[in-house]
Motif scaffolding. Structure first.
Motif, PDB file in Angstrom:
ATOM      1  N   GLY A  99       0.788  -1.218   0.000  1.00 20.38           N
ATOM      2  CA  GLY A  99       0.000   0.000   0.000  1.00 20.38           C
ATOM      3  C   GLY A  99       0.824   1.274   0.000  1.00 20.38           C
ATOM      4  O   GLY A  99       0.278   2.361  -0.200  1.00 20.38           O
ATOM      5  N   SER A 100       2.123   1.174   0.226  1.00 22.33           N
ATOM      6  CA  SER A 100       2.974   2.363   0.201  1.00 22.33           C
ATOM      7  C   SER A 100       3.473   2.612  -1.223  1.00 22.33           C
ATOM      8  O   SER A 100       3.361   1.758  -2.106  1.00 22.33           O
ATOM      9  N   THR A 101       4.042   3.788  -1.433  1.00 24.86           N
ATOM     10  CA  THR A 101       4.500   4.190  -2.766  1.00 24.86           C
ATOM     11  C   THR A 101       6.014   4.162  -2.840  1.00 24.86           C
ATOM     12  O   THR A 101       6.697   4.751  -1.989  1.00 24.86           O
ATOM     13  N   LEU A 102       6.533   3.484  -3.851  1.00 23.12           N
ATOM     14  CA  LEU A 102       7.970   3.419  -4.101  1.00 23.12           C
ATOM     15  C   LEU A 102       8.322   4.335  -5.262  1.00 23.12           C
ATOM     16  O   LEU A 102       7.794   4.175  -6.366  1.00 23.12           O
ATOM     17  N   GLY A 103       9.225   5.281  -5.025  1.00 19.75           N
ATOM     18  CA  GLY A 103       9.726   6.141  -6.086  1.00 19.75           C
ATOM     19  C   GLY A 103      11.068   5.629  -6.567  1.00 19.75           C
ATOM     20  O   GLY A 103      12.000   5.495  -5.777  1.00 19.75           O
ATOM     21  N   VAL A 104      11.165   5.320  -7.859  1.00 18.96           N
ATOM     22  CA  VAL A 104      12.383   4.755  -8.431  1.00 18.96           C
ATOM     23  C   VAL A 104      13.088   5.839  -9.241  1.00 18.96           C
ATOM     24  O   VAL A 104      12.508   6.417 -10.152  1.00 18.96           O
ATOM     25  N   ILE A 105      14.343   6.102  -8.880  1.00 20.88           N
ATOM     26  CA  ILE A 105      15.155   7.060  -9.629  1.00 20.88           C
ATOM     27  C   ILE A 105      16.234   6.254 -10.353  1.00 20.88           C
ATOM     28  O   ILE A 105      17.157   5.719  -9.733  1.00 20.88           O
ATOM     29  N   GLY A 106      16.086   6.142 -11.657  1.00 20.03           N
ATOM     30  CA  GLY A 106      16.950   5.284 -12.472  1.00 20.03           C
ATOM     31  C   GLY A 106      16.145   4.103 -12.966  1.00 20.03           C
ATOM     32  O   GLY A 106      15.824   3.197 -12.200  1.00 20.03           O
ATOM     33  N   SER A 107      15.815   4.110 -14.255  1.00 18.68           N
ATOM     34  CA  SER A 107      14.866   3.128 -14.787  1.00 18.68           C
ATOM     35  C   SER A 107      15.524   2.082 -15.675  1.00 18.68           C
ATOM     36  O   SER A 107      14.888   1.528 -16.569  1.00 18.68           O
ATOM     37  N   GLY A 108      16.802   1.800 -15.417  1.00 16.47           N
ATOM     38  CA  GLY A 108      17.469   0.724 -16.145  1.00 16.47           C
ATOM     39  C   GLY A 108      17.009  -0.634 -15.660  1.00 16.47           C
ATOM     40  O   GLY A 108      15.966  -0.767 -15.012  1.00 16.47           O
ATOM     41  N   SER A 109      17.812  -1.654 -15.958  1.00 18.61           N
ATOM     42  CA  SER A 109      17.394  -3.022 -15.626  1.00 18.61           C
ATOM     43  C   SER A 109      17.205  -3.222 -14.129  1.00 18.61           C
ATOM     44  O   SER A 109      16.279  -3.923 -13.703  1.00 18.61           O
ATOM     45  N   LEU A 110      18.049  -2.598 -13.309  1.00 16.84           N
ATOM     46  CA  LEU A 110      17.920  -2.764 -11.862  1.00 16.84           C
ATOM     47  C   LEU A 110      16.687  -2.040 -11.332  1.00 16.84           C
ATOM     48  O   LEU A 110      15.933  -2.578 -10.516  1.00 16.84           O
ATOM     49  N   GLY A 111      16.489  -0.802 -11.770  1.00 15.87           N
ATOM     50  CA  GLY A 111      15.302  -0.068 -11.347  1.00 15.87           C
ATOM     51  C   GLY A 111      14.027  -0.781 -11.742  1.00 15.87           C
ATOM     52  O   GLY A 111      13.072  -0.856 -10.956  1.00 15.87           O
ATOM     53  N   GLN A 112      14.003  -1.329 -12.954  1.00 17.54           N
ATOM     54  CA  GLN A 112      12.823  -2.048 -13.427  1.00 17.54           C
ATOM     55  C   GLN A 112      12.597  -3.324 -12.611  1.00 17.54           C
ATOM     56  O   GLN A 112      11.458  -3.682 -12.291  1.00 17.54           O
ATOM     57  N   ALA A 113      13.684  -4.024 -12.270  1.00 20.15           N
ATOM     58  CA  ALA A 113      13.560  -5.261 -11.503  1.00 20.15           C
ATOM     59  C   ALA A 113      13.074  -4.981 -10.078  1.00 20.15           C
ATOM     60  O   ALA A 113      12.263  -5.736  -9.526  1.00 20.15           O
ATOM     61  N   VAL A 114      13.556  -3.892  -9.468  1.00 23.35           N
ATOM     62  CA  VAL A 114      13.062  -3.502  -8.149  1.00 23.35           C
ATOM     63  C   VAL A 114      11.575  -3.176  -8.228  1.00 23.35           C
ATOM     64  O   VAL A 114      10.786  -3.569  -7.359  1.00 23.35           O
ATOM     65  N   ALA A 115      11.196  -2.454  -9.266  1.00 21.19           N
ATOM     66  CA  ALA A 115       9.787  -2.087  -9.445  1.00 21.19           C
ATOM     67  C   ALA A 115       8.896  -3.331  -9.545  1.00 21.19           C
ATOM     68  O   ALA A 115       7.798  -3.370  -8.981  1.00 21.19           O
ATOM     69  N   LYS A 116       9.387  -4.344 -10.240  1.00 23.98           N
ATOM     70  CA  LYS A 116       8.600  -5.575 -10.398  1.00 23.98           C
ATOM     71  C   LYS A 116       8.381  -6.258  -9.051  1.00 23.98           C
ATOM     72  O   LYS A 116       7.263  -6.696  -8.735  1.00 23.98           O
ATOM     73  N   LEU A 117       9.444  -6.363  -8.240  1.00 32.78           N
ATOM     74  CA  LEU A 117       9.298  -6.978  -6.924  1.00 32.78           C
ATOM     75  C   LEU A 117       8.370  -6.150  -6.039  1.00 32.78           C
ATOM     76  O   LEU A 117       7.522  -6.699  -5.317  1.00 32.78           O
ATOM     77  N   ALA A 118       8.545  -4.829  -6.076  1.00 39.65           N
ATOM     78  CA  ALA A 118       7.722  -3.958  -5.238  1.00 39.65           C
ATOM     79  C   ALA A 118       6.253  -4.068  -5.613  1.00 39.65           C
ATOM     80  O   ALA A 118       5.371  -4.101  -4.735  1.00 39.65           O
ATOM     81  N   SER A 119       5.968  -4.138  -6.905  1.00 39.16           N
ATOM     82  CA  SER A 119       4.577  -4.291  -7.351  1.00 39.16           C
ATOM     83  C   SER A 119       3.975  -5.589  -6.842  1.00 39.16           C
ATOM     84  O   SER A 119       2.810  -5.631  -6.427  1.00 39.16           O
ATOM     85  N   ALA A 120       4.792  -6.657  -6.844  1.00 40.03           N
ATOM     86  CA  ALA A 120       4.313  -7.945  -6.350  1.00 40.03           C
ATOM     87  C   ALA A 120       3.989  -7.895  -4.856  1.00 40.03           C
ATOM     88  O   ALA A 120       3.166  -8.673  -4.369  1.00 40.03           O
ATOM     89  N   LEU A 121       4.620  -6.979  -4.142  1.00 43.57           N
ATOM     90  CA  LEU A 121       4.369  -6.824  -2.702  1.00 43.57           C
ATOM     91  C   LEU A 121       3.197  -5.900  -2.417  1.00 43.57           C
ATOM     92  O   LEU A 121       2.874  -5.641  -1.254  1.00 43.57           O
TER      93      LEU A 121
END
Length: 317
Positions: free
Chosen positions: A147-169
């Motif tokens: 339910g919290s918001t994650l702000g990602v600064i840097g949208s390369g492969s690592l940023g995208q992979a973090v975003a995917k895990l965070a969305s799953a949570l």
């Protein structure tokens, strides 16, 4: 016959298998290399391998036989890329090898800080549980990740992979446009808006003149009160003294740092000097360091050498 010199072999753990190239070569490796030793060790080298040893223009000017620099990492700020381009030296780096390891480290830090795991561990060590005389105690807030918001600064492969895990949570993920950009690309929000609205900011951009001290006192002041900052990118992205001040004043809820402006760091570093803060989690640049990730790095490093010698250089920067 290629002459290959690995300047800092100990940056790859010795339990990791480092293959040898299939082409004819002579291989020389050193556990580490001091600045005064670089030129001597690379005198005969046609290929230099470095993870963190700095190869600047002054050094490279003394190595006219050098044809390739293979960086055993993703970051390229330790090599003078402009000089290499001007003088025909091929530079390759490693890509996509830690898209499992780094995101898991980010999420581990996120949970540890959100739930104040380290602070509770410290309290147990200090005898707080015995003082409270209850089956449990609550000396620090425990926050939800979902339910919290994650702000990602840097949208390369690592940023995208973090975003995917965070969305799953169950987190809402937003990507920040580059700082100072006038317009936003599709799928991005203004840099300042992300700072102001995210519950957690995670950094995944390279270190450059434009990104050095990208997060300093003004940006920290814009961040949502009680929010978290996690940096597994590069230490220089964050002004460390300003970050400590934001933690001490209580404006930030916590921070996790895997990278430092100087590595290894010492007691003069503001983060290390304040490592006792219960809402500050420090790790020694190991987010990338799962064995599986490092083996992928080692294999790709040799692939980069073989591609260069075969006339098909890859992962060039």
């Amino acid at each position: 016959m290629q002459q290959i010199v690995f300047l800092d072999r100990d940056t790859i753990p010795h339990q990791i298998t480092l293959p040898r190239p299939a082409f004819a070569h002579q291989w020389q490796e050193y556990p580490a290399t001091a600045p005064a030793q670089i030129v001597e060790r690379l005198q005969q080298a046609t290929i230099a391998i470095t993870n963190k040893v700095v190869l600047n223009a002054e050094i490279l000017r003394q190595l006219p036989q050098l044809k390739m620099i293979a960086i055993a990492a993703t970051g390229t700020n330790n090599v003078d890329l402009d000089y290499c381009r001007e003088h025909g030296i091929v530079v390759s780096n490693i890509r996509g090898y830690a898209t499992g390891s780094v995101p898991e480290h980010v999420i581990a830090m996120l949970f540890a800080i959100k739930r104040n795991l380290f602070a509770y561990h410290q309290d147990i060590q200090a005898g707080v549980w015995q003082e409270k005389k209850q089956f449990c105690f609550f000396t620090h807030p425990i926050g939800d990740v979902a339910g919290s918001t994650l702000g990602v600064i840097g949208s390369g492969s690592l940023g995208q992979a973090v975003a995917k895990l965070a969305s799953a949570l169950g987190m809402k993920v937003v990507f920040a446009e580059r700082k100072g950009a006038v317009t936003c690309r599709d799928g991005y929000l203004p840099f300042a808006q992300v700072l102001q609205t995210a519950d957690v900011i995670t950094l995944h951009c390279p270190l450059s003149a434009e990104t050095t001290n990208m997060i300093s006192a003004p940006e920290l002041a814009q961040m949502k009160p009680g929010s978290l900052l996690i940096n597994t990118g590069r230490g220089g992205l964050v002004n460390e003294a300003d970050l400590v001040e934001a933690l001490r004043t209580g404006h930030l809820g916590g921070a996790g740092c895997d990278v430092f402006t100087q590595e290894p760091t010492d007691a003069s570093n503001p983060l290390l000097a304040n490592a006792d803060l219960p809402n500050l989690l420090l790790t020694p640049h190991v987010a990338w360091g799962a064995d599986s990730a490092i083996q992928t790095l080692a294999n790709q490093l040799i692939d980069n050498l073989e591609g260069f010698v075969a006339g098909r250089p890859q992962h060039c920067v």
